[in-house]
Design an enzyme around this catalytic site. Sequence first.
Site, mmCIF file in Angstrom:
data_model
loop_
_atom_site.group_PDB
_atom_site.id
_atom_site.type_symbol
_atom_site.label_atom_id
_atom_site.label_comp_id
_atom_site.label_asym_id
_atom_site.label_seq_id
_atom_site.Cartn_x
_atom_site.Cartn_y
_atom_site.Cartn_z
ATOM 1 N N ASP A 1 6.625 -13.441 -1.150
ATOM 2 C CA ASP A 1 5.777 -12.373 -1.648
ATOM 3 C C ASP A 1 5.587 -12.593 -3.150
ATOM 4 O O ASP A 1 6.360 -13.336 -3.785
ATOM 5 C CB ASP A 1 6.444 -11.027 -1.370
ATOM 6 C CG ASP A 1 5.579 -9.863 -1.797
ATOM 7 O OD1 ASP A 1 4.373 -9.871 -1.493
ATOM 8 O OD2 ASP A 1 6.105 -8.938 -2.443
ATOM 9 N N ASP B 1 4.082 -9.823 -5.888
ATOM 10 C CA ASP B 1 4.447 -8.668 -6.707
ATOM 11 C C ASP B 1 5.867 -8.238 -6.415
ATOM 12 O O ASP B 1 6.231 -7.963 -5.268
ATOM 13 C CB ASP B 1 3.494 -7.505 -6.425
ATOM 14 C CG ASP B 1 2.124 -7.710 -7.036
ATOM 15 O OD1 ASP B 1 2.061 -8.098 -8.211
ATOM 16 O OD2 ASP B 1 1.111 -7.497 -6.341
#
Length: 342
Positions: A26, A28
């Site tokens: 991922d 953020d």
Amino acid sequence: MSQGVRTSPEASGRALSEAYDTALLDLDGVVYAGGEAIAHAVGSLATARTGGMRLAYVTNNALRTPEAVAAHLTELGIRAEASDIVTSAQAVARLIADQVPRGARVLVIGGEGLRVALRERGLEPVESAEDEPVAVVQGYGGPELPWGRFAEASYAIARGLPWFASNTDLTIPSARGIAPGNGAAVEVVRIATGAEPQVAGKPLPPMHRETILRTGAERPLVVGDRLDTDIEGAFNGGVDSLLVLTGVTDGALLLAAPPRHRPTYVDADLRGLLTGQPEITREGEGFRCGGWTASADAGRLEVTGDGEALDGLRALCAAAWTAAGEGVCELDGGKALARLGL
């Protein structure tokens, strides 16, 4: 309690970058926050890549194109190509392409990432319900997306067109704090139409499918900071996961995680890719990791000992998840977490 319910983080005698061939990361809260690299991310990723691990960056944000994401990572000092990026825009475009004819028109409510992904699948993005679209797709369009775009989607959906959404994350992190995400925008259209979209992004299977198709990963490790997208997505895909504590998940959320939100491994940040993971052992009614022992007693979680706070958290996870079984741990862990400084 059914077989397969995770009751403790697992151990690994090898560095995770050696035990798995591909990290599905991922962005953020894992690699960057507010556009700036998170501490230790750049060096850890470079070391993992040099050691032979493939790095793929998997994001529910459908606004930016893979080229734009790769350029941002490169600016941060992380070597990345567009082919290393997998977005929910790509996942939803494939989902649509599986259901409509090639060359079909699709009404786009969102940004350039969606338009590029649709063209990649041989579909034609259009801007109006009057352009004879055969489907509607909605993705995050940035803070300046005009309100009229939601009306355009509603007009088309009211005519019976199928509706697709890149993802339904209710919030999105920004440099100034937490802002409404695509899920909030989807709710606007749902309220107006009463319809339900087909959703592609994490934690749902279309996103995992897209990621595996694009990376060719055989032993993937999902790396994320969110239990309800990254970790649940790994659970749904039947693959292992590493939760890093650099984003939205804190100790209390982790201890209360239901089975589908329990990660395989827990670490402070991306340096966890470069190390093994400690063993958690049963000791009487408690669980020991490193210098800490955790137990569930009299309606609360307790931890005793000393050493690395993260080991204490891992031991607490074992105590909490074992007590909860297939449910959610409701024992008070506040004092135990405070003792660990978490």
